[in-house]
Scaffold this motif. Sequence first.
Motif, short mmCIF file in Angstrom:
data_model
loop_
_atom_site.label_atom_id
_atom_site.label_comp_id
_atom_site.label_asym_id
_atom_site.label_seq_id
_atom_site.Cartn_x
_atom_site.Cartn_y
_atom_site.Cartn_z
N LYS A 68 0.83 -1.20 0.00
CA LYS A 68 0.00 0.00 0.00
C LYS A 68 0.87 1.26 0.00
CE LYS A 68 -0.73 0.13 5.06
NZ LYS A 68 0.12 -1.01 5.43
N ARG A 69 0.33 2.32 -0.59
CA ARG A 69 1.07 3.59 -0.70
C ARG A 69 0.20 4.72 -0.15
NH1 ARG A 69 1.05 7.27 -4.91
NH2 ARG A 69 -0.09 5.75 -6.21
N LEU A 70 0.72 5.45 0.82
CA LEU A 70 -0.04 6.53 1.46
C LEU A 70 -0.22 7.69 0.48
CD1 LEU A 70 -1.32 7.60 4.11
CD2 LEU A 70 0.91 8.61 4.64
N SER A 101 -3.33 -0.13 -5.71
CA SER A 101 -3.05 -0.50 -7.09
C SER A 101 -2.84 0.76 -7.91
CB SER A 101 -4.21 -1.32 -7.68
OG SER A 101 -4.05 -1.52 -9.06
N ASP A 102 -1.82 0.76 -8.76
CA ASP A 102 -1.53 1.90 -9.63
C ASP A 102 -2.16 1.75 -11.01
OD1 ASP A 102 -0.01 3.17 -7.67
OD2 ASP A 102 1.80 2.06 -8.22
N ASP A 103 -2.87 0.66 -11.22
CA ASP A 103 -3.55 0.44 -12.50
C ASP A 103 -4.75 1.37 -12.58
OD1 ASP A 103 -4.83 -0.43 -14.76
OD2 ASP A 103 -4.70 -2.57 -14.28
N GLU A 105 -7.16 1.53 -14.70
CA GLU A 105 -8.42 0.88 -15.04
C GLU A 105 -8.98 0.07 -13.87
OE1 GLU A 105 -7.96 -1.40 -18.56
OE2 GLU A 105 -7.58 0.35 -19.84
N LYS A 106 -8.09 -0.45 -13.02
CA LYS A 106 -8.52 -1.23 -11.87
C LYS A 106 -7.89 -0.69 -10.59
CE LYS A 106 -9.26 -5.51 -14.49
NZ LYS A 106 -8.93 -6.96 -14.59
N SER A 107 -7.99 0.59 -10.40
CA SER A 107 -7.38 1.22 -9.24
C SER A 107 -8.17 0.87 -7.97
CB SER A 107 -7.32 2.73 -9.41
OG SER A 107 -8.62 3.26 -9.59
N VAL A 108 -7.44 0.66 -6.88
CA VAL A 108 -8.05 0.31 -5.59
C VAL A 108 -7.55 1.28 -4.54
CG1 VAL A 108 -8.34 -1.47 -3.83
CG2 VAL A 108 -8.12 -2.13 -6.24
N ILE A 109 -8.46 1.87 -3.80
CA ILE A 109 -8.12 2.80 -2.72
C ILE A 109 -8.61 2.22 -1.40
CG2 ILE A 109 -8.68 5.06 -1.70
CD1 ILE A 109 -8.52 6.30 -4.40
N LEU A 110 -7.76 2.29 -0.41
CA LEU A 110 -8.09 1.83 0.94
C LEU A 110 -8.13 3.02 1.89
CD1 LEU A 110 -8.25 -0.23 3.36
CD2 LEU A 110 -5.73 -0.21 3.31
N ILE A 111 -9.19 3.10 2.70
CA ILE A 111 -9.27 4.11 3.76
C ILE A 111 -9.31 3.37 5.08
CG2 ILE A 111 -10.59 6.02 4.74
CD1 ILE A 111 -11.66 6.63 2.00
N SER A 112 -8.29 3.59 5.89
CA SER A 112 -8.13 2.90 7.17
C SER A 112 -8.53 3.85 8.29
CB SER A 112 -6.67 2.45 7.32
OG SER A 112 -6.48 1.74 8.50
N VAL A 113 -9.70 3.61 8.90
CA VAL A 113 -10.26 4.51 9.91
C VAL A 113 -9.86 4.00 11.30
CG1 VAL A 113 -12.34 5.63 10.80
CG2 VAL A 113 -12.19 5.02 8.38
N GLN A 114 -8.80 4.59 11.87
CA GLN A 114 -8.31 4.17 13.18
C GLN A 114 -8.68 5.15 14.29
OE1 GLN A 114 -4.23 1.97 11.53
NE2 GLN A 114 -4.17 3.19 13.38
N CYS A 115 -9.50 6.14 13.98
CA CYS A 115 -9.92 7.09 15.01
C CYS A 115 -11.44 7.01 15.16
CB CYS A 115 -9.50 8.52 14.65
SG CYS A 115 -10.06 9.08 13.04
N PRO A 116 -11.96 7.27 16.35
CA PRO A 116 -13.41 7.21 16.55
C PRO A 116 -14.12 8.34 15.82
CG PRO A 116 -12.32 8.05 18.52
CD PRO A 116 -11.23 7.62 17.61
N VAL A 117 -15.25 8.01 15.25
CA VAL A 117 -16.09 9.00 14.55
C VAL A 117 -17.42 9.08 15.29
CG1 VAL A 117 -17.23 9.64 12.40
CG2 VAL A 117 -14.98 8.54 12.34
N ALA A 118 -17.73 10.24 15.83
CA ALA A 118 -18.97 10.42 16.57
C ALA A 118 -20.17 10.16 15.66
CB ALA A 118 -19.04 11.83 17.16
#
Length: 269
Positions: A68-70, A101-103, A105-118
């Motif tokens: 993964k790349r930030l 993924s850097d493709d 056409e098939k790019s994939v983004i990950l959002i990692s939520v490690q903080c509480p959300v009210a």
Amino acid sequence: MEDVLTEVPPPSRFYQDELNNFAPPLPPTPSPFLLFSNPNPNLPLCPSLLIIALSSPSLYIFHHVSSKRLIGGLILPETQFSGNSIEPSLRNKSCNIYSLSDDEEKSVILISVQCPVAAERSHIVAKLLIGGEIVPQRVVVLDSVQSPNFRGKLPPDEAFAFKLETSSERKGLCDGFKGLEYFPTGSVVDGLGAALLGRCQMRNIKGSLCVTWPEFGCDVVSLVKSLLLDNVLPGLDLSTLHNGGGGDGDEFSGFSQIKDRSYDSDLYT
């Protein structure tokens, strides 16, 4: 003669809610926002797949994905970032955005939520993550079952998962969590996970919400890993994952103890 110390005082002429009229109003909480590492990003981002990790097992699994790349992060002004380490850690209170993924056409983004959300901030955060500067073709949300919201008995020693889907996801022929049962009728999903799925439904985006039980443990880590490899990212490299046991298992155990879900209290259907 009446005892003025023990005599019941007369009722107040003000209602309890009206007493707050004499206190100065609290300053409004600043709105959350997205911050990208590229100063001139090509927005909106249009990934073919957006994965949003909310549950402890999913956060633990993606923490060990070395590819993964930030690329950015979600800034919640109410979250205190003091005490966070410079290097990525499961103990950090953060919400990072990664590219898997850097493709194009098939790019994939990950959002990692490690903080509480009210709970009251869930909808505004959902709008930021879906449909604003990020416009995905498909969304997968990974969350946990909360026992007070489940209609039925949850066995403490058995790991299992359920799913909820948008209308457009149900019509798909190849996508989705195949073979996974739907979340039982009468049970409730609340907080950010429900807001994200509702956002997908409103914008007619293919969306799946996978909830797992229990919230922590080696068995549920193995279950989430299997679901990801079978249904979401078949080529995901998880060779460094220890399933919460041995070595990094200590890190997972500590993360399990400090994970804060106290903000997710109001119910969302």
